[in-house]
Design a protein around this motif. Sequence first.
Motif, PDB file in Angstrom:
ATOM      1  N   MET A   1      -0.448  51.891 -39.706  1.00 55.24           N
ATOM      2  CA  MET A   1      -1.634  51.188 -38.866  1.00 55.24           C
ATOM      3  C   MET A   1      -2.368  52.340 -38.363  1.00 55.24           C
TER       4      MET A   1
ATOM      5  N   THR B   1       3.854  38.486 -37.383  1.00 50.60           N
ATOM      6  CA  THR B   1       3.368  40.026 -37.590  1.00 50.60           C
ATOM      7  C   THR B   1       1.898  40.100 -37.134  1.00 50.60           C
TER       8      THR B   1
ATOM      9  N   ILE C   1       0.918  42.561 -34.190  1.00 53.94           N
ATOM     10  CA  ILE C   1      -0.218  43.668 -34.312  1.00 53.94           C
ATOM     11  C   ILE C   1      -1.442  43.485 -33.393  1.00 53.94           C
TER      12      ILE C   1
END
Length: 338
Positions: A230, A322, A326
């Motif tokens: 990320m 998810t 995030i």
Amino acid sequence: MENAIYIDSLSKEFKLYASRPGLKGAFRDLFTRNYHTKVAVDSIGFSVKQGEMVGYIGENGAGKSTTIKMLTGILTPTSGKIIVNGMNPHKDREKFVNTIGVVFGQRSQLWWDIAVQESFQLLKKVYKVSDKEYEEHMGHVIETLDIGPLLNKPVRKLSLGQRMRCELAAALVHNPPLLFLDEPTIGLDVLVKLKIRNFLKEINEKFNTTILLTTHDLSDIEALCQRVIMLDEGRVIYDGALQQLKESSDDKKELQFHFLEDINVPELEQLTIDIGVVWRKGGTMKEFIALVPAKDEKIAELIGRIVTAYKVRDMKVRETTTEEIIRNIYEKGNVVQV
């Protein structure tokens, strides 16, 4: 297992021109210009093993595409070290490009006005692929991606989904050991996405193809990648297993209860006051939603108390996606610690 990609302290800066406002500012710009430096990638480092499928994610402007362009040799780094397939992408350019395949979702490597198969034949010549290798490998690729009926059509007459399947096939003409995918499923319908995902899984298993996938569609990441990297403002803020990211985040689970009797929120809050549950009204009169810390013991305790105290007709558990995890990380601006 050797590294397909290794980068260390990789940075890329751009010198940008800033114009002054107004007519007077425009006149001054003719003689002296103002410049500022934009750091797109800020001293990042990671490695990818051969055969890995890794998701490379981040918001717009985080530095994902800049990283891909440096890894493929399109951009030269400002500083840092890059080794891809045992080579420097910029110094060993001609030899290096034979070992990678690249698909940019918003750019085409196919010739717009000629038939798809003619583009494939041109790429076959460029990469010096023998007739035998081409027939064996591309025959399977064409069949699996179901693009046989498209081979005689000009690229300009293909739909977006058809073109992206052909773009993926074109990137694999020379069967590269490393594949870079930058938004390969952008704008595609569910069936085309599924076909592409299944194909990527197959080539990874069959040829041990390393895949670095950049996308905003996190369902692609969940379907294909066990590991994610990320990026935020040019820096790596997480590098590890996707499942570990889910488990380490301080998200809550959502439990939906449909009762057989009339109940109110204060009653439910009093019953679960020590568990840390947040209650809200659902869509119907006897439906209530509980937000509970995503810990097994807390969830078990909540369910136990509710079914003991009340008659429950139905119950559903919804995990935080998810995408939500995030998004919360970016909103809080936290580096994930795992």
